[in-house]
Motif scaffolding. Sequence first.
Motif, PDB file in Angstrom:
ATOM      1  N   ILE A 138       0.870  -1.181   0.000  1.00 30.24           N
ATOM      2  CA  ILE A 138       0.000   0.000   0.000  1.00 30.24           C
ATOM      3  C   ILE A 138       0.898   1.220   0.000  1.00 30.24           C
ATOM      4  N   LYS A 139       0.647   2.134  -0.966  1.00 32.41           N
ATOM      5  CA  LYS A 139       1.520   3.295  -1.080  1.00 32.41           C
ATOM      6  C   LYS A 139       0.709   4.574  -1.070  1.00 32.41           C
ATOM      7  N   ASN A 140       1.075   5.489  -0.202  1.00 32.57           N
ATOM      8  CA  ASN A 140       0.502   6.830  -0.164  1.00 32.57           C
ATOM      9  C   ASN A 140      -1.028   6.826  -0.213  1.00 32.57           C
ATOM     10  N   LEU A 141      -1.645   5.975   0.582  1.00 31.59           N
ATOM     11  CA  LEU A 141      -3.095   5.805   0.550  1.00 31.59           C
ATOM     12  C   LEU A 141      -3.806   7.007   1.171  1.00 31.59           C
ATOM     13  N   GLN A 142      -4.825   7.509   0.471  1.00 35.05           N
ATOM     14  CA  GLN A 142      -5.622   8.632   0.974  1.00 35.05           C
ATOM     15  C   GLN A 142      -7.085   8.235   0.989  1.00 35.05           C
ATOM     16  N   PHE A 143      -7.750   8.460   2.117  1.00 35.99           N
ATOM     17  CA  PHE A 143      -9.193   8.221   2.161  1.00 35.99           C
ATOM     18  C   PHE A 143      -9.794   8.930   3.359  1.00 35.99           C
ATOM     19  N   SER A 144     -10.995   9.467   3.163  1.00 38.51           N
ATOM     20  CA  SER A 144     -11.681  10.081   4.297  1.00 38.51           C
ATOM     21  C   SER A 144     -13.179   9.995   4.098  1.00 38.51           C
TER      22      SER A 144
ATOM     23  N   ARG B  28     -11.435  -3.114   3.670  1.00 37.83           N
ATOM     24  CA  ARG B  28     -12.358  -3.019   2.531  1.00 37.83           C
ATOM     25  C   ARG B  28     -11.672  -2.433   1.304  1.00 37.83           C
ATOM     26  N   MET B  29     -10.700  -1.551   1.531  1.00 39.60           N
ATOM     27  CA  MET B  29      -9.973  -1.008   0.387  1.00 39.60           C
ATOM     28  C   MET B  29      -9.073  -2.080  -0.214  1.00 39.60           C
ATOM     29  N   ILE B  30      -8.523  -2.954   0.620  1.00 44.79           N
ATOM     30  CA  ILE B  30      -7.712  -4.050   0.086  1.00 44.79           C
ATOM     31  C   ILE B  30      -8.589  -4.993  -0.733  1.00 44.79           C
ATOM     32  N   GLY B  31      -9.819  -5.227  -0.239  1.00 44.37           N
ATOM     33  CA  GLY B  31     -10.738  -6.114  -0.953  1.00 44.37           C
ATOM     34  C   GLY B  31     -11.430  -5.451  -2.128  1.00 44.37           C
ATOM     35  N   GLY B  32     -11.218  -4.148  -2.324  1.00 45.02           N
ATOM     36  CA  GLY B  32     -11.809  -3.469  -3.455  1.00 45.02           C
ATOM     37  C   GLY B  32     -13.263  -3.083  -3.258  1.00 45.02           C
ATOM     38  N   GLN B  33     -13.780  -3.186  -2.032  1.00 45.76           N
ATOM     39  CA  GLN B  33     -15.170  -2.780  -1.804  1.00 45.76           C
ATOM     40  C   GLN B  33     -15.279  -1.267  -1.624  1.00 45.76           C
ATOM     41  N   VAL B  34     -14.178  -0.657  -1.207  1.00 46.97           N
ATOM     42  CA  VAL B  34     -14.150   0.799  -1.046  1.00 46.97           C
ATOM     43  C   VAL B  34     -12.983   1.309  -1.885  1.00 46.97           C
ATOM     44  N   ARG B  35     -13.229   2.357  -2.658  1.00 44.50           N
ATOM     45  CA  ARG B  35     -12.161   2.920  -3.496  1.00 44.50           C
ATOM     46  C   ARG B  35     -11.418   4.001  -2.730  1.00 44.50           C
ATOM     47  N   PRO B  36     -10.091   3.915  -2.653  1.00 50.50           N
ATOM     48  CA  PRO B  36      -9.340   4.997  -2.016  1.00 50.50           C
ATOM     49  C   PRO B  36      -9.403   6.252  -2.888  1.00 50.50           C
ATOM     50  N   HIS B  37      -9.240   7.407  -2.245  1.00 47.15           N
ATOM     51  CA  HIS B  37      -9.271   8.650  -3.018  1.00 47.15           C
ATOM     52  C   HIS B  37      -7.992   8.848  -3.809  1.00 47.15           C
ATOM     53  N   ALA B  38      -6.913   8.308  -3.279  1.00 43.62           N
ATOM     54  CA  ALA B  38      -5.651   8.373  -4.008  1.00 43.62           C
ATOM     55  C   ALA B  38      -4.733   7.297  -3.445  1.00 43.62           C
ATOM     56  N   GLY B  39      -3.693   6.965  -4.196  1.00 46.33           N
ATOM     57  CA  GLY B  39      -2.720   5.997  -3.718  1.00 46.33           C
ATOM     58  C   GLY B  39      -2.921   4.629  -4.346  1.00 46.33           C
TER      59      GLY B  39
ATOM     60  N   LYS C  53      -1.031  -6.348  -9.016  1.00 48.09           N
ATOM     61  CA  LYS C  53      -2.118  -5.604  -9.660  1.00 48.09           C
ATOM     62  C   LYS C  53      -2.637  -4.530  -8.710  1.00 48.09           C
ATOM     63  N   ASN C  54      -2.900  -3.342  -9.248  1.00 46.59           N
ATOM     64  CA  ASN C  54      -3.424  -2.266  -8.421  1.00 46.59           C
ATOM     65  C   ASN C  54      -4.944  -2.407  -8.300  1.00 46.59           C
ATOM     66  N   ILE C  55      -5.412  -2.786  -7.107  1.00 47.82           N
ATOM     67  CA  ILE C  55      -6.833  -3.109  -6.896  1.00 47.82           C
ATOM     68  C   ILE C  55      -7.785  -2.007  -7.385  1.00 47.82           C
ATOM     69  N   PRO C  56      -7.555  -0.716  -7.066  1.00 45.33           N
ATOM     70  CA  PRO C  56      -8.535   0.295  -7.502  1.00 45.33           C
ATOM     71  C   PRO C  56      -8.654   0.419  -9.014  1.00 45.33           C
ATOM     72  N   ASP C  57      -7.656  -0.042  -9.772  1.00 45.49           N
ATOM     73  CA  ASP C  57      -7.708   0.067 -11.228  1.00 45.49           C
ATOM     74  C   ASP C  57      -8.414  -1.110 -11.893  1.00 45.49           C
ATOM     75  N   LEU C  58      -8.675  -2.187 -11.143  1.00 52.95           N
ATOM     76  CA  LEU C  58      -9.196  -3.405 -11.772  1.00 52.95           C
ATOM     77  C   LEU C  58     -10.646  -3.209 -12.202  1.00 52.95           C
ATOM     78  N   ASN C  59     -11.030  -3.854 -13.324  1.00 52.43           N
ATOM     79  CA  ASN C  59     -12.440  -3.866 -13.695  1.00 52.43           C
ATOM     80  C   ASN C  59     -13.146  -4.957 -12.890  1.00 52.43           C
ATOM     81  N   LYS C  60     -14.465  -5.040 -13.067  1.00 52.68           N
ATOM     82  CA  LYS C  60     -15.261  -5.907 -12.198  1.00 52.68           C
ATOM     83  C   LYS C  60     -14.791  -7.364 -12.236  1.00 52.68           C
ATOM     84  N   ASP C  61     -14.544  -7.886 -13.431  1.00 49.37           N
ATOM     85  CA  ASP C  61     -14.162  -9.292 -13.553  1.00 49.37           C
ATOM     86  C   ASP C  61     -12.816  -9.567 -12.899  1.00 49.37           C
ATOM     87  N   ALA C  62     -11.854  -8.655 -13.167  1.00 50.82           N
ATOM     88  CA  ALA C  62     -10.520  -8.853 -12.602  1.00 50.82           C
ATOM     89  C   ALA C  62     -10.570  -8.747 -11.081  1.00 50.82           C
TER      90      ALA C  62
END
Lengths: 268, 151, 260
Positions: free
Chosen positions: A9-15, A50-61, A68-77
């Motif tokens: 996890i790098k430079n993760l931002q979320f609020s 939840r951000m690791i599991g892709g259920q919540v999208r981080p604002h940045a990072g 593979k970068n989880i926030p960039d994955l499409n639904k199938d991936a």
Amino acid sequence: MSSDSILTIKNLQFSYGARIIADGMDIDIERGKITTIMGPSGTGKTTLLRMIGGQVRPHAGEVRYEGKNIPDLNKDALLAARKSMGLLFQASALFTGLSVFDNVAFPIREHTQLSEQMVSHLVLSKLEAVGLRGAAELMPGELSGGMARRVALARAIALDPRLMMYDEPFVGQDPITMSVITRLIKLLNDSLGMTSIIVSHDVHDAMAISDFVYLIAEGKVIASGTPEELRQSESPWARQFLRAEPDGPVSFQYPATDYQTDLFASVE
Amino acid sequence: MYSKMTEIAVGLFVAAGVVALVMLAMKVSNLGAFSDTEGYTINARFENIGGLKVRSPVRLGGVRVGRVNAINYDQNRYEAVVEMTIANGYDRLPIDTSANIFTSGLLGEQYVGLEPGAEEEYLGSGGVIELTQSAIVIEQLIGQFLLNSAE
Amino acid sequence: MIEAIRLTGEAALRVLARLGRATLFISQVIAGLPMLLRRFSLVVTQLYEVGVLSIAIIVISALAVGMVLSLQMFYTLRDFGSEQILGQVVALSLVRELGPVLAGLLFAGRAGSALTAEIGLMKATEQLSSMEMMAVDPIKRVVAPRFLAGVLSMPLLAAMFSAVGILGGYLVGVGLLGVDSGAFWSLMQANVDFYDDILNGILKSVVFGIIITWIAVFEGYDAKPTAEGVSRATMRTVVHSAFAVLAFDFILTALMFGGR
């Protein structure tokens, strides 16, 4: 950065509005190890999972899982990535309409074409691993909290995930169940070759089985290291948290206006 | 995940729903009694059809033999044209058959009543009934009655 | 004043946003329907929960409504000496209006509220969330079979309501009040049209089935994941479904029977 990390996890931002969950957080999880992420309650440790599991999208990072970068994955991936993850929810989240057996069989039936006999074989072996093979025909409503958590654990490991996440596994358990679960986490991690992430605010049990510990507060990693290193740490955060001191950098008081101002404001 | 009992109950549910639909179709509606497809068409001209409607029954000696298919107005002859479908089984209507518009009961529905004539030839598809008597319109009757009693 | 306009605008935007969410949601549900062909057992289970368990209330209500309708109509019709058309009157009211509408309202109360509560509770107890983490899409696995079962059940239940209601009318009219049995059925058959009356009634019930089930599954899925949120969502399902059924009944009636 370790050469053999399963999750970076790098430079993760979320609020959530004004409540900051992550503000430039960096975490590295080494393959095959048990890593504990500790922090005061309300710091958003569950949201982190939840951000690791892709259920919540981080604002940045970045949340880089097996490259593979989880926030960039499409639904199938994303679904494919989740198949190799397990998450033990704090509330167990067993399907109330299904028996213990069917709960554990659920991910197997959904993702494989195995015969009923094979499914039964797998389910019973997972239940045996958590010591509840005898409870297979019970309904979730008939289980105690500790048993429900173990069934949920059996369900989470049904498809042999490579990364297993535990959300506050020790909360609300009696000391016996607590040590049973601690032993199970250690046992599963070592015997199945999994990587484990424990999110907890319980110092002793988590420290006992962890290979590495992150201490987070206010959206940042404030201390990290092996349990031994942390105990020796001079960081005031680490000292307050690990020694359970009531006051320190983490204030006992919820942020408020000046007490005297409040008192006299109501008189006017 | 689900038992044999569930399957059977759902099967019963679907069967009961279908039975209800069949009952509505056959027992309640006119689908079972009569359908437009199996019949031949004849026409009749009336001065006044009163309250006759599309789908009103056509009776022969009180027996239902068909129904009204369409109602039009012929502007050239100033007459209403009633198109009727008669079931194929009743194909021996003499060409001098007469048609009346009757009311079942005092306030009941109106229907076309056929009265067979004596000719040897029969009406075929598209045949026209010439002998007709218009509907009795109750307002006219009352008007005449009042007029007569006033004299 | 400006404050009032602002609040109205905000409320309107909230309603629009909800409608948008509901539409996106149902399109995802519909996208999940083809998968059900391969796993029809999921739908069978839900047909039991949604359809079979609604039969009792539908049949009992239909019987009562048919009997009362027959009783009330009989005394009015007798004043005009036309009690023979009792069968026709009962059948037409049931088939065109009361069958689809009352079955719809009962369905919303029995099955719709149960669907909302079930899905809402699954959300509140993180069952849906844990399903997502097991790489199973809860819209396909949980919502789609329930939606399909609701849409399939509604016309069957409405047909049962009409049929049982007519039988109830028959019991009272012919059995109790002495209307001639032959006249009861034959005048009914003569004046109830299969296409105009029965098929239109069924069409209505199909539309109601789609609307009610849509509202029910959406409210459950969109509920706040707390006990209070789920109970509010359940209440909204019943109220909104009832309004929707009555409003659409008016529109559909105007479209179907207005032309004559």
